[in-house]
Write an enzyme that holds these catalytic residues in place. Structure first.
Site, PDB file in Angstrom:
ATOM      1  CE  LYS A 126      -5.124   6.275   8.930  1.00  0.00           C
ATOM      2  NZ  LYS A 126      -4.252   5.819  10.040  1.00  0.00           N
ATOM      3  N   GLY A 127      -7.564   3.709   3.079  1.00  0.00           N
ATOM      4  CA  GLY A 127      -7.564   2.628   2.091  1.00  0.00           C
ATOM      5  C   GLY A 127      -8.779   2.640   1.178  1.00  0.00           C
ATOM      6  CB  VAL A 128     -12.163   3.844   1.777  1.00  0.00           C
ATOM      7  CG1 VAL A 128     -13.485   4.041   1.074  1.00  0.00           C
ATOM      8  CG2 VAL A 128     -12.264   2.753   2.851  1.00  0.00           C
ATOM      9  NE  ARG A 188      -9.784  11.439  -5.595  1.00  0.00           N
ATOM     10  CZ  ARG A 188      -9.178  11.822  -6.714  1.00  0.00           C
ATOM     11  NH1 ARG A 188      -9.768  12.692  -7.513  1.00  0.00           N
ATOM     12  NH2 ARG A 188      -7.984  11.357  -7.036  1.00  0.00           N
ATOM     13  CG  ASP A 241      -1.717   1.214   1.380  1.00  0.00           C
ATOM     14  OD1 ASP A 241      -2.350   1.605   0.394  1.00  0.00           O
ATOM     15  OD2 ASP A 241      -1.724   1.815   2.472  1.00  0.00           O
ATOM     16  CG  LEU A 242       1.700   5.637  -1.977  1.00  0.00           C
ATOM     17  CD1 LEU A 242       3.196   5.412  -2.147  1.00  0.00           C
ATOM     18  CD2 LEU A 242       1.147   6.375  -3.207  1.00  0.00           C
ATOM     19  CG  ASP A 243      -1.969   7.404   0.171  1.00  0.00           C
ATOM     20  OD1 ASP A 243      -1.074   8.183  -0.174  1.00  0.00           O
ATOM     21  OD2 ASP A 243      -2.963   7.149  -0.534  1.00  0.00           O
ATOM     22  CD  GLU A 257      -3.563  -1.773   2.966  1.00  0.00           C
ATOM     23  OE1 GLU A 257      -3.695  -0.874   3.824  1.00  0.00           O
ATOM     24  OE2 GLU A 257      -3.880  -1.615   1.784  1.00  0.00           O
ATOM     25  CG  ASP A 258      -2.034   2.752   6.331  1.00  0.00           C
ATOM     26  OD1 ASP A 258      -2.355   2.298   5.208  1.00  0.00           O
ATOM     27  OD2 ASP A 258      -2.285   3.913   6.691  1.00  0.00           O
ATOM     28  CB  SER A 301      -1.989   2.582  -3.911  1.00  0.00           C
ATOM     29  OG  SER A 301      -2.598   3.804  -3.553  1.00  0.00           O
ATOM     30  CB  ALA A 302      -7.442   2.958  -2.728  1.00  0.00           C
ATOM     31  CB  SER A 303      -3.962   6.911  -4.097  1.00  0.00           C
ATOM     32  OG  SER A 303      -3.771   8.221  -4.586  1.00  0.00           O
ATOM     33  CE  LYS A 304      -9.992   6.995  -9.934  1.00  0.00           C
ATOM     34  NZ  LYS A 304     -11.222   7.482 -10.495  1.00  0.00           N
ATOM     35  CG  ASN A 305      -3.712  12.024  -6.490  1.00  0.00           C
ATOM     36  OD1 ASN A 305      -3.692  12.699  -7.510  1.00  0.00           O
ATOM     37  ND2 ASN A 305      -4.694  12.098  -5.611  1.00  0.00           N
ATOM     38  CB  THR A 353       0.103  10.760   1.521  1.00  0.00           C
ATOM     39  OG1 THR A 353       0.429   9.383   1.372  1.00  0.00           O
ATOM     40  CG2 THR A 353       1.084  11.606   0.750  1.00  0.00           C
ATOM     41  CE  LYS A 393      -5.624  -1.152  -1.120  1.00  0.00           C
ATOM     42  NZ  LYS A 393      -4.497  -0.410  -0.537  1.00  0.00           N
TER      43      LYS A 393
HETATM   44  C1  BG6 Z   1      -5.863   5.490  -0.296  1.00  0.00           C
HETATM   45  C2  BG6 Z   1      -6.018   6.351   0.938  1.00  0.00           C
HETATM   46  O1  BG6 Z   1      -4.534   5.109  -0.442  1.00  0.00           O
HETATM   47  O2  BG6 Z   1      -6.266   6.205  -1.469  1.00  0.00           O
HETATM   48  C3  BG6 Z   1      -7.436   6.912   1.028  1.00  0.00           C
HETATM   49  O3  BG6 Z   1      -5.739   5.564   2.079  1.00  0.00           O
HETATM   50  C4  BG6 Z   1      -7.777   7.638  -0.268  1.00  0.00           C
HETATM   51  O4  BG6 Z   1      -7.497   7.782   2.130  1.00  0.00           O
HETATM   52  C5  BG6 Z   1      -7.608   6.694  -1.445  1.00  0.00           C
HETATM   53  O5  BG6 Z   1      -9.129   8.100  -0.223  1.00  0.00           O
HETATM   54  C6  BG6 Z   1      -7.900   7.378  -2.793  1.00  0.00           C
HETATM   55  O6  BG6 Z   1      -6.924   8.351  -3.025  1.00  0.00           O
HETATM   56  P1  BG6 Z   1      -6.963   9.463  -4.149  1.00  0.00           P
HETATM   57  O7  BG6 Z   1      -5.583  10.051  -4.103  1.00  0.00           O
HETATM   58  O8  BG6 Z   1      -7.262   8.783  -5.443  1.00  0.00           O
HETATM   59  O9  BG6 Z   1      -8.048  10.420  -3.768  1.00  0.00           O
HETATM   60 MG    MG Z   2      -2.807   3.211   3.441  1.00  0.00          MG
END
Ligand code: BG6
Ligand code: MG
Length: 215
Positions: free
Chosen positions: A44-46, A48, A8-10, A168-169, A113-117, A16, A144
């Protein structure tokens, strides 16, 4: 036998998670509500979109679909204002060393990671070359706690789930790893983050070598 690590990233590699919390709180406050750090564990992990759905429930506010979209964009703007400051020195304790050690040992390394960033953040930290595969919020249909992100990570490494450790956190992420059939190392404590196989406060508390011996 373990041959791959899925990170996982964040909140695992980079700090972050606190930026997500700050930006979402500003959104909740804009809606006339607020939420606590304890409630934040549920975000967390969920993804956007699912995070904003949960915040809407907490605040009890009702908004149109257009306003919902606009709030997701605003949250990301506020989040990116915090992310912009990140650089190579902003890894969580021991995380970058841990990645380098795993690489040197020939362990497959994927992001889950769930993040698009995620690609942007890995690039800012000069970590992209360490990853054999990157699966993030842009590549999955199911967020997730669904295991899709980790199943795709294992597949991209050419490994079975049982050959992988997930780091994972988040509660949602630990559930995703366990339902995907992976070993899960929790970054945090069992009282908040139940269900993992092993816990550390940060990756710097262990090493790939020690982990592979222990598991
Ligand atoms: C996860 C974070 O890694 O990414 C969540 O733990 C976040 O808090 C999710 O909502 C989506 O991230 P992003 O950057 O696409 O908004
Ligand atoms: Mg995380």
């Amino acid at each position: 036998m373990i041959k791959g690590f899925l990170f996982d990233l964040d909140g695992v590699i980079v700090d972050t998670a606190v930026f997500h919390f700050q930006a979402w709180r500003r959104i909740a406050q804009k809606l006339g509500g607020d939420f606590t750090e304890v409630q934040n564990e549920q975000l967390k992990g969920v993804s956007r979109v699912d995070s904003l759905k949960t915040i809407m429930k907490w605040t009890g506010a009702t908004i149109s679909d257009e306003e919902f979209q606009a709030l997701m964009e605003l949250k990301n703007e506020w989040y990116l204002e915090l992310v912009i400051q990140l650089s190579a020195k902003d890894g969580l304790p021991g995380a970058v060393d841990f990645l380098h050690q795993a690489k040197a040992q020939g362990i497959g390394i994927a992001l889950g990671s769930a993040s698009k960033n995620a690609p942007l953040i890995l690039d800012k930290m000069n970590l992209l070359p360490l990853f054999d595969a990157i699966i993030d919020g842009n590549n999955v249909v199911n967020g997730k706690p669904h295991p899709e992100v980790f199943l795709k990570g294992a597949e991209a490494l050419g490994l079975a789930p049982a050959e992988c450790i997930v780091f994972e956190d988040s509660i949602a992420g630990v559930q995703a790893a366990k339902s995907g059939g992976m070993t899960c190392v929790g970054i945090g404590t069992p009282d908040i983050l139940g269900g993992a196989d092993l816990y550390f406060n940060a990756l710097g508390e262990t090493s790939p070598e020690e982990l592979l011996r222990a598991l």
